[in-house]
Design an enzyme around this catalytic site. Structure first.
Site, PDB file in Angstrom:
ATOM      1  N   ARG A   1       0.828  -1.217   0.000  1.00 47.64           N
ATOM      2  CA  ARG A   1       0.000   0.000   0.000  1.00 47.64           C
ATOM      3  C   ARG A   1       0.865   1.271   0.000  1.00 47.64           C
ATOM      4  O   ARG A   1       0.474   2.279  -0.584  1.00 47.64           O
ATOM      5  CB  ARG A   1      -0.936   0.002   1.207  1.00 47.64           C
ATOM      6  CG  ARG A   1      -2.089  -0.973   1.028  1.00 47.64           C
ATOM      7  CD  ARG A   1      -3.348  -0.457   1.715  1.00 47.64           C
ATOM      8  NE  ARG A   1      -4.502  -1.169   1.236  1.00 47.64           N
ATOM      9  CZ  ARG A   1      -5.420  -1.734   2.030  1.00 47.64           C
ATOM     10  NH1 ARG A   1      -5.314  -1.654   3.342  1.00 47.64           N
ATOM     11  NH2 ARG A   1      -6.458  -2.351   1.498  1.00 47.64           N
TER      12      ARG A   1
ATOM     13  N   LYS B   1     -19.878 -13.661   1.549  1.00 48.21           N
ATOM     14  CA  LYS B   1     -21.216 -13.156   1.833  1.00 48.21           C
ATOM     15  C   LYS B   1     -21.885 -12.515   0.623  1.00 48.21           C
ATOM     16  O   LYS B   1     -21.400 -11.540   0.064  1.00 48.21           O
ATOM     17  CB  LYS B   1     -21.152 -12.133   2.970  1.00 48.21           C
ATOM     18  CG  LYS B   1     -20.802 -12.773   4.301  1.00 48.21           C
ATOM     19  CD  LYS B   1     -20.797 -11.755   5.422  1.00 48.21           C
ATOM     20  CE  LYS B   1     -22.202 -11.436   5.905  1.00 48.21           C
ATOM     21  NZ  LYS B   1     -22.197 -10.400   6.954  1.00 48.21           N
TER      22      LYS B   1
ATOM     23  N   GLY C   1      -9.790  -7.515  -1.375  1.00 47.84           N
ATOM     24  CA  GLY C   1      -8.594  -7.811  -0.584  1.00 47.84           C
ATOM     25  C   GLY C   1      -8.150  -9.249  -0.696  1.00 47.84           C
ATOM     26  O   GLY C   1      -6.976  -9.537  -0.976  1.00 47.84           O
TER      27      GLY C   1
ATOM     28  N   GLY D   1     -13.754  -2.328  -1.011  1.00 41.57           N
ATOM     29  CA  GLY D   1     -15.082  -1.708  -0.985  1.00 41.57           C
ATOM     30  C   GLY D   1     -15.231  -0.601  -2.015  1.00 41.57           C
ATOM     31  O   GLY D   1     -16.252  -0.496  -2.694  1.00 41.57           O
TER      32      GLY D   1
HETATM   33  P1  ADP Z   1     -12.635 -10.169  -1.417  1.00 36.77           P
HETATM   34  O1  ADP Z   1     -11.860  -9.627  -0.231  1.00 36.77           O
HETATM   35  O2  ADP Z   1     -11.721 -10.649  -2.498  1.00 36.77           O
HETATM   36  O3  ADP Z   1     -13.679  -9.204  -1.888  1.00 36.77           O
HETATM   37  P2  ADP Z   1     -14.512 -11.545   0.259  1.00 36.77           P
HETATM   38  O4  ADP Z   1     -14.062 -10.714   1.404  1.00 36.77           O
HETATM   39  O5  ADP Z   1     -15.862 -11.342  -0.277  1.00 36.77           O
HETATM   40  O6  ADP Z   1     -13.431 -11.463  -0.927  1.00 36.77           O
HETATM   41  O7  ADP Z   1     -14.475 -13.091   0.682  1.00 36.77           O
HETATM   42  C1  ADP Z   1     -13.288 -13.737   0.979  1.00 36.77           C
HETATM   43  C2  ADP Z   1     -13.519 -14.940   1.848  1.00 36.77           C
HETATM   44  O8  ADP Z   1     -14.520 -15.786   1.362  1.00 36.77           O
HETATM   45  C3  ADP Z   1     -12.271 -15.758   1.931  1.00 36.77           C
HETATM   46  O9  ADP Z   1     -11.620 -15.505   3.130  1.00 36.77           O
HETATM   47  C4  ADP Z   1     -12.768 -17.199   1.809  1.00 36.77           C
HETATM   48  O10 ADP Z   1     -12.276 -18.035   2.828  1.00 36.77           O
HETATM   49  C5  ADP Z   1     -14.266 -17.055   1.918  1.00 36.77           C
HETATM   50  N1  ADP Z   1     -14.973 -18.135   1.208  1.00 36.77           N
HETATM   51  C6  ADP Z   1     -14.858 -18.482  -0.075  1.00 36.77           C
HETATM   52  N2  ADP Z   1     -15.601 -19.567  -0.361  1.00 36.77           N
HETATM   53  C7  ADP Z   1     -16.208 -19.928   0.798  1.00 36.77           C
HETATM   54  C8  ADP Z   1     -17.107 -20.981   1.170  1.00 36.77           C
HETATM   55  N3  ADP Z   1     -17.512 -21.890   0.280  1.00 36.77           N
HETATM   56  N4  ADP Z   1     -17.524 -21.033   2.452  1.00 36.77           N
HETATM   57  C9  ADP Z   1     -17.101 -20.118   3.334  1.00 36.77           C
HETATM   58  N5  ADP Z   1     -16.264 -19.102   3.049  1.00 36.77           N
HETATM   59  C10 ADP Z   1     -15.818 -19.006   1.792  1.00 36.77           C
HETATM   60 MG    MG Z   2     -12.520  -9.357   1.837  1.00 39.06          MG
END
Ligand code: ADP
Ligand code: MG
Length: 395
Positions: free
Chosen positions: A36, A200, A352, A375
């Site tokens: 960063r 989520k 992230g 975000g």
């Molecule tokens: P990003 O930071 O790339 O936007 P998110 O924060 O939305 O991604 O989600 C990341 C998390 O989602 C990871 O830490 C991963 O462990 C979790 N994840 C992915 N697939 C599953 C699953 N099938 N069940 C529970 N958690 C999951």
């Molecule tokens: Mg995330």
């Protein structure tokens, strides 16, 4: 770009108040990843190299408006000093006052750098407080915002301050983010696909809906897929699911039709661990009494995604396809990442954990653009205006 950038101003001899996103991961007092800081070095080097007098503003962690010794920017200022090869004075306006801060800013020589202590120590920062914005404005003759990762927040140091210091311009990182996320996604070479995963669905619904109107195909994986499966009436065992999103998931599927590609098989585990017993089920064959949870996409799905990715020309990826933090459930995320790189498409990664996955598997350098804003990048793609960008001076 409709907003002014650092290219458009002369910084020599001026006090340049610059907001950066230096919210780095810390292990104790050691910075485990300084990317960063590195991402804003083009802006910092430009200002310092052209004789500007730099006053950096940054936040760290969530001190909730109170001074917290664990969340001081001391390691960050030290690291920046090492990179620059010159001292970076960390000034604490919450202990010494804003008069002293202004005096310190006026004492800087051309090319000097100082950094303010964690701006979130002030209870007004996250509220967009006017008084704090005016205090900050006393420290700068011009304002530069390079903190794309905080641009979706209408905080004092990211947005309000720009009312009081003009011109307010974008730094190079901010400019780069807006260019890739804006121009590349507005006018993509087709086929244009998006791959959305993560845990989520509620945090990604807006972006799924917005992308549907732009992409040729929308590929879904990760934990959010199970809310769709439940909406289709399939058993999902103990998989992650947001019951209050089921109706929204049904509506999205109806609207998307063939554009939506859901997994056809997923890997179920009896526990959340690398030693788990695993079974791969077709999504419509999970037993109704299943006590396991789905943690990765299966081989059929990986192969279908491969076919789709390989013929695409522009790809946006957000969210891991499985729990890649555990080796046993990293297959989907690692493979899909590799296909994206191998496809030769223009690739944009936001989020992230998705960015962390690209670094972990060593192909981050082959992605066209990895956004620094989780975000912020999602809100921008949703078509929402970012307060930190809106506040900048029009060209
Ligand atoms: P990003 O930071 O790339 O936007 P998110 O924060 O939305 O991604 O989600 C990341 C998390 O989602 C990871 O830490 C991963 O462990 C979790 N994840 C992915 N697939 C599953 C699953 N099938 N069940 C529970 N958690 C999951
Ligand atoms: Mg995330």
């Amino acid at each position: 770009m409709a907003k002014m950038t650092v290219r458009d101003i002369d910084v020599r001899g001026k006090r340049v108040l610059c907001r950066v996103d230096f919210n780095v991961p810390l292990e104790g007092s050691r910075i485990s990843d300084d990317s960063r800081i590195q991402e804003s070095m083009p802006t910092i080097n430009h200002i310092v190299g052209n004789g500007g007098r730099l006053i950096l503003v940054a936040h760290f962690g969530r001190p909730k408006g109170k001074v917290s010794d664990e969340m001081r920017l001391t390691p960050v200022a030290a690291r920046l000093g090492e990179i620059l090869g010159k001292a970076v004075r960390l000034f604490d306006p919450f202990a010494e006052g804003w008069d002293q801060a202004e005096a310190a800013s006026r004492a800087l020589a051309d090319g000097d750098v100082m950094m303010l202590e964690n701006i979130r120590f002030h209870p007004g920062e996250e509220k967009g407080d006017e008084d704090l914005a005016r205090s900050l404005a006393r420290l700068g003759d011009v304002y530069v915002n390079d903190a794309f990762g905080a641009a979706h927040r209408a905080h004092s140091s990211t947005a309000t301050v720009a009312k009081h210091v003009q011109p307010a311009v974008a730094g190079f990182l901010m400019e780069k983010e807006l260019k890739f996320l804006g121009e590349a996604l507005a006018n993509p070479e087709r086929p244009f696909i998006a791959i959305i995963g993560g845990s989520k669905i509620s945090t990604k619904f807006g972006v799924l809906d917005a992308l549907l109107g732009k992409v040729d195909r929308l590929l879904i994986g990760g934990g959010m897929a199970y809310t769709f499966f439940k909406a289709k009436g399939f058993a999902i065992g103990k998989s992650i699911c947001e019951d209050d999103q089921i109706e929204a998931a049904k509506a999205l599927m109806a609207k998307a039709g063939d554009k939506l590609m859901l997994p056809v098989d997923t890997v179920y585990a009896d526990e959340f661990s690398d030693d788990a017993k695993v079974i791969t089920y077709p999504v419509d064959e999970v037993p109704s009494n299943c006590e396991m949870q789905g943690l990765d996409i299966g081989p059929e799905t990986i192969s279908l995604m491969e076919d789709c990715i390989m013929t695409s020309k522009t790809i946006f990826w957000n969210g891991p396809l499985g729990v890649f933090e555990l080796e046993r459930f990293a297959e989907g995320t690692e493979q899909v990442g590799r296909f994206i790189v191998e496809s030769g498409a223009t690739s944009i990664v936001g989020g992230g954990e998705s960015a962390a996955a690209c670094r972990k598997y060593g192909f981050a350098g082959e992605i066209t653009h990895i956004s620094t804003g989780g975000g912020a990048s999602l809100e921008f793609i949703e078509g929402r205006s970012l307060p930190g960008v809106e506040a900048l001076t029009d060209k």
